[in-house]
Structure formats: structure tokens, C-alpha cells
Design an enzyme around this catalytic site. Structure first.
Site, PDB file in Angstrom:
ATOM      1  N   GLU A 225     -31.019 -16.247   3.400  1.00  0.00           N
ATOM      2  CA  GLU A 225     -32.160 -16.913   4.013  1.00  0.00           C
ATOM      3  C   GLU A 225     -31.738 -17.716   5.235  1.00  0.00           C
ATOM      4  OE1 GLU A 225     -34.976 -17.617   0.129  1.00  0.00           O
ATOM      5  OE2 GLU A 225     -33.770 -19.286   0.811  1.00  0.00           O
TER       6      GLU A 225
ATOM      7  N   CYS B 174     -31.117 -22.617  11.552  1.00  0.00           N
ATOM      8  CA  CYS B 174     -30.143 -22.928  10.515  1.00  0.00           C
ATOM      9  C   CYS B 174     -29.585 -21.593  10.007  1.00  0.00           C
ATOM     10  CB  CYS B 174     -30.864 -23.699   9.402  1.00  0.00           C
ATOM     11  SG  CYS B 174     -29.829 -24.082   7.993  1.00  0.00           S
TER      12      CYS B 174
ATOM     13  N   CYS C 106     -22.260 -19.422  -2.500  1.00  0.00           N
ATOM     14  CA  CYS C 106     -21.310 -20.477  -2.150  1.00  0.00           C
ATOM     15  C   CYS C 106     -20.516 -20.806  -3.399  1.00  0.00           C
ATOM     16  CB  CYS C 106     -22.091 -21.713  -1.694  1.00  0.00           C
ATOM     17  SG  CYS C 106     -21.044 -23.107  -1.204  1.00  0.00           S
TER      18      CYS C 106
ATOM     19  N   CYS D 113     -21.859 -27.734  -5.624  1.00  0.00           N
ATOM     20  CA  CYS D 113     -22.557 -29.037  -5.560  1.00  0.00           C
ATOM     21  C   CYS D 113     -23.755 -29.026  -6.511  1.00  0.00           C
ATOM     22  CB  CYS D 113     -23.013 -29.335  -4.130  1.00  0.00           C
ATOM     23  SG  CYS D 113     -21.652 -29.456  -2.965  1.00  0.00           S
TER      24      CYS D 113
ATOM     25  N   CYS E 151     -27.571 -28.444  -5.189  1.00  0.00           N
ATOM     26  CA  CYS E 151     -27.843 -27.447  -4.144  1.00  0.00           C
ATOM     27  C   CYS E 151     -28.173 -26.082  -4.744  1.00  0.00           C
ATOM     28  CB  CYS E 151     -26.615 -27.332  -3.241  1.00  0.00           C
ATOM     29  SG  CYS E 151     -26.858 -26.224  -1.857  1.00  0.00           S
TER      30      CYS E 151
ATOM     31  N   CYS F 212     -33.187 -28.510   3.397  1.00  0.00           N
ATOM     32  CA  CYS F 212     -31.761 -28.559   3.052  1.00  0.00           C
ATOM     33  C   CYS F 212     -31.553 -28.349   1.565  1.00  0.00           C
ATOM     34  CB  CYS F 212     -31.164 -29.918   3.403  1.00  0.00           C
ATOM     35  SG  CYS F 212     -31.137 -30.264   5.126  1.00  0.00           S
TER      36      CYS F 212
HETATM   37  N1  SAH Z   1     -21.655 -26.300   2.651  1.00  0.00           N
HETATM   38  C1  SAH Z   1     -21.957 -27.049   3.830  1.00  0.00           C
HETATM   39  C2  SAH Z   1     -23.157 -26.494   4.543  1.00  0.00           C
HETATM   40  C3  SAH Z   1     -24.457 -26.655   3.804  1.00  0.00           C
HETATM   41  S1  SAH Z   1     -25.455 -27.689   4.735  1.00  0.00           S
HETATM   42  C4  SAH Z   1     -22.122 -28.517   3.488  1.00  0.00           C
HETATM   43  O1  SAH Z   1     -21.984 -28.860   2.321  1.00  0.00           O
HETATM   44  O2  SAH Z   1     -22.280 -29.336   4.374  1.00  0.00           O
HETATM   45  C5  SAH Z   1     -26.697 -28.101   3.655  1.00  0.00           C
HETATM   46  C6  SAH Z   1     -26.869 -29.605   3.580  1.00  0.00           C
HETATM   47  O3  SAH Z   1     -27.913 -29.883   2.645  1.00  0.00           O
HETATM   48  C7  SAH Z   1     -25.647 -30.283   3.052  1.00  0.00           C
HETATM   49  O4  SAH Z   1     -25.517 -31.550   3.616  1.00  0.00           O
HETATM   50  C8  SAH Z   1     -25.986 -30.395   1.584  1.00  0.00           C
HETATM   51  O5  SAH Z   1     -25.197 -31.346   0.934  1.00  0.00           O
HETATM   52  C9  SAH Z   1     -27.438 -30.745   1.639  1.00  0.00           C
HETATM   53  N2  SAH Z   1     -28.173 -30.459   0.416  1.00  0.00           N
HETATM   54  C10 SAH Z   1     -27.868 -29.580  -0.546  1.00  0.00           C
HETATM   55  N3  SAH Z   1     -28.795 -29.593  -1.520  1.00  0.00           N
HETATM   56  C11 SAH Z   1     -29.716 -30.496  -1.144  1.00  0.00           C
HETATM   57  C12 SAH Z   1     -30.942 -30.940  -1.712  1.00  0.00           C
HETATM   58  N4  SAH Z   1     -31.388 -30.437  -2.863  1.00  0.00           N
HETATM   59  N5  SAH Z   1     -31.654 -31.875  -1.042  1.00  0.00           N
HETATM   60  C13 SAH Z   1     -31.210 -32.362   0.135  1.00  0.00           C
HETATM   61  N6  SAH Z   1     -30.073 -31.961   0.728  1.00  0.00           N
HETATM   62  C14 SAH Z   1     -29.332 -31.051   0.094  1.00  0.00           C
END
Ligand code: SAH
Length: 347
Positions: free
Chosen positions: A90, A103, A110, A114, A117, A333
Site C-alpha cells: 500500500e 508515502c 516488516c 513494533c 503497527c 501512519c
Molecule cells: N519502519 C520505519 C518506517 C515506518 S514509518 C519506522 O519505524 O520509522 C511509520 C511511522 O508510523 C513510524 O514512525 C511508526 O512508528 C508510526 N506508527 C506505526 N504504527 C502507528 C500507529 N498505529 N499510529 C501512529 N503511528 C504509528
């Protein structure tokens, strides 16, 4: 499968001249077309016979948009792309006054794990090649009707960019090349969950992309509870690496901090965060957690998020509370995943 956006200029010249017995300058013309996002039929200074052969034997990017959704709230668009091998990813396009920010994803899935996510729910399926990352920009440009439709890029889709280092670096070079789409590296942001050795390696390359670090907690102990990568690298190692990045590139580092109710949103959390970032040239982006249905974490309330912001400001930290975009289409995000169509079919 031969994806022409994966080659560099020398490799493409060798491949095209050997396979099709044409002069090097023809191969170089093809390289320019490919990097700019042209399809074979658009390569007007290439003979029709060669164009036909090229398109029978190769793909330009191996990626195409198979579904689009548009947010009724803010016009954000979410795309479902299909890759040549049937995998899907996506992407999201956000429209601002100054331009359109795409984006892009760097991996199918991945492996960072986390806890908040959606992109990591199935683990890592595979890396995207540089040509496939570029292909996302090309596909959205052609939907928008021109080479310059996408003006800014954030590597914040699914995947950990620094876990696919070489392909991501080649992508950054290709998309910013004057021979290609010529998107300034200053308009590109790379986001990482904090892979310290790769951050250090990146700062040595002489690129001028913005580095964004997903911190989400300034305490190692609490960070480990939501980000497994925190078992490998400490917050102070990350901060040190961020400082080095700034010294080398003079680009101000951004820390992402997703506010999770009762988890990282207290006064003490804000002070700890302030003590990490206050003495460096950095900015904090706060966002409230976006909902992910498999996850049981909740977003901080709006009022509490504003309070958290004011604690940071009082502690001398430059920070903003970002508005969420595309939440109604699960395009915000952390909400990007592998297949939104199949899920919808089930519901
Ligand atoms: N793997 C990289 C790129 C992903 S960017 C990273 O971790 O930075 C996606 C961003 O959205 C990251 O900052 C991640 O921590 C954040 N993110 C992930 N899940 C989220 C959620 N449920 N709500 C808000 N931000 C989230």
C-alpha cells in the site's frame, strides 16, 4: 524478472547493447526514459521494433496500481499496488498547499515487530528492489498526469528502510537524479525505528535526505515493551547517531513520537523525552496513535496530547502535534498493511 528500473546506467548499457545489438547512446536514451517513468510505448526516439522487443522481454517497474481510495475527510489517497510476483503493498498520497507527498513502502511486510503497527503483523515477506520503490512514484505520477505530480517523498510506508539499505540508497539516488524525476533529496524523508549502525552508515554517504527516527519512548525499559528493536540499541546510542547525522548533513533530525494512552504520555515521559532531544538540533513530531484493529493500544485523548505538547515546549523542545490524515481509509501512519481488498471482501 527483468525490471529495468533496477539497473544503474552502466549495467543497463551493457544489458541493452549486448541483448539487442544497439549503440550505447540508444541504451542511454532508454535509461533516461526508464528513470523518468516512461512506459515502452512512450519512448518516441527508440525504434518501434526495439520498443516491441523491450516490452516483450522486460518490465519497466513491475508494479501497478490496482485500487485507489480517497479520504472523504482530507482528500488523502490510498493506493493498492500489485508487484510482478503477485505481492501487494500500500501507499498513501497526501495533498498539501506546497505539493503532493507520497508515502512509499520499502518492504513487503516488516520484521521489526513494533507492537502498535499494522505493517509488521505478518512479518517480513520480502525486500522491495530499488526499481519497485521508484515504481511507486512513477505509478502515482502517471495517475496524476505528469512527471512532477509527486513533489515530496516520505519513506514511511510498510517496511524498515534501513533494513533494506542498498536498495533504499539506490532508490534515493535514482529518484533525485537530474536524468530522472529530479526530486530534491531535501524533499525526501527517511524514517527508521533506530537501526544505529545503518544510521551511521547513511550519514557517511553525503546524501541530504531528512532523517526521521521513530522513538515513541525515551526510556529504554519502556521502549522495549513496544519496540523489540530497543533490545538492540539504546536511546542514548540513537541520540548519539542522530547528532552525528546532523553534524554530517546539517539536516535537522525529526523524532516521531506516537502518543499511546497510559503508555508514553505522562508528564514524566515528556520530561525524559525533552532531556534526550533538547540539546541537539532536532524537532519532535507528535501524533496520536492511529487505530489498528489487531492491536489493543489506545490513542491518547486530544486534550492530553495538547498537554504533552505544552510540557515539551515548556522544556524548550521544538515540537508539533501533527494532524492525522487518511484515518477514514486506514491510510494513516502505522495502518498500512499487505491487502486491504481481501479484508474488505470478508467484512
Ligand atoms: N519502519 C520505519 C518506517 C515506518 S514509518 C519506522 O519505524 O520509522 C511509520 C511511522 O508510523 C513510524 O514512525 C511508526 O512508528 C508510526 N506508527 C506505526 N504504527 C502507528 C500507529 N498505529 N499510529 C501512529 N503511528 C504509528
Amino acid at each position: 524478472m527483468n525490471i529495468l528500473t533496477d539497473y544503474d546506467k552502466t549495467q543497463l548499457r551493457q544489458y541493452i547493447t549486448e541483448k539487442y545489438r544497439v549503440k550505447p547512446f540508444v541504451a542511454d536514451q532508454i535509461f533516461g526514459w526508464v528513470l523518468k517513468g516512461a512506459d515502452f510505448h512512450e519512448m518516441t526516439n527508440v525504434s518501434l521494433a526495439l520498443r516491441e522487443k523491450l516490452s516483450a522481454d522486460n518490465l519497466t517497474t513491475g508494479i501497478s496500481i490496482i485500487d485507489t481510495r480517497t479520504s472523504a475527510v482530507d482528500g488523502t489517497q490510498k493506493f493498492l499496488y500489485r508487484l510482478w510476483d503477485g505481492n501487494v503493498i500500500e501507499g498513501v498520497l497526501m495533498k498539501y498547499k506546497y505539493g503532493n507527498t507520497l508515502c512509499v513502502s520499502t518492504q513487503v511486510g516488516c520484521r521489526m515487530g513494533c507492537r502498535f503497527c499494522a505493517s509488521t503483523l505478518d512479518g517480513l515477506i520480502r525486500n522491495l528492489s530499488s526499481g519497485e520503490i521508484l515504481g511507486q512514484v512513477i505509478a502515482v505520477n502517471s495517475l496524476g498526469g505528469g512527471e512532477r505530480y509527486v513533489t515530496n517523498i516520505v519513506l514511511m510506508g510498510s517496511g524498515e528502510p534501513l533494513d533494506n539499505f542498498d536498495n533504499v540508497v539506490k532508490f534515493i539516488k535514482d529518484v533525485s537524479s537530474p536524468e530522472g524525476l529530479n526530486i530534491s533529496q531535501r524533499n525526501i524523508s527517511l524514517s527508521t525505528c533506530g537501526l544505529v549502525p545503518e544510521m551511521d552508515k547513511l550519514s557517511q554517504l553525503g546524501l541530504s535526505v531528512n532523517l526521521t527516527i521513530s522513538l515513541h519512548n525515551a526510556s529504554d525499559e519502556k521502549r522495549r515493551l513496544i519496540m523489540p528493536v530497543a533490545n538492540k540499541y539504546s536511546v542514548s546510542e540513537i541520540a548519539e547517531s542522530a547528532r552525528k547525522y546532523f553534524e554530517k548533513t546539517h539536516r535537522r533530525v525529526i523524532f516521531e513520537y506516537t502518543l499511546i494512552d497510559g503508555n508514553n504520555d505522562s508528564y514524566g515521559d515528556a520530561l525524559r523525552l525533552a532531556s534526550v532531544v533538547r540539546n541537539m538540533s532536532a524537532h519532535v513530531n507528535l501524533i496520536r496513535l492511529n487505530p489498528v484493529k489487531e492491536r489493543h493500544l489506545r490513542a491518547t485523548s486530544d486534550a492530553n496530547a495538547k498537554k504533552f505538547l505544552s510540557y515539551l515546549e515548556k522544556a524548550g523542545v521544538s515540537a508539533t502535534l501533527r494532524r492525522q490524515m487518511g484515518v477514514d481509509i486506514d491510510g494513516a501512519c502505522g495502518q498500512l498493511r499487505r491487502k486491504f481488498m481481501e479484508e474488505n471482501a470478508v467484512e
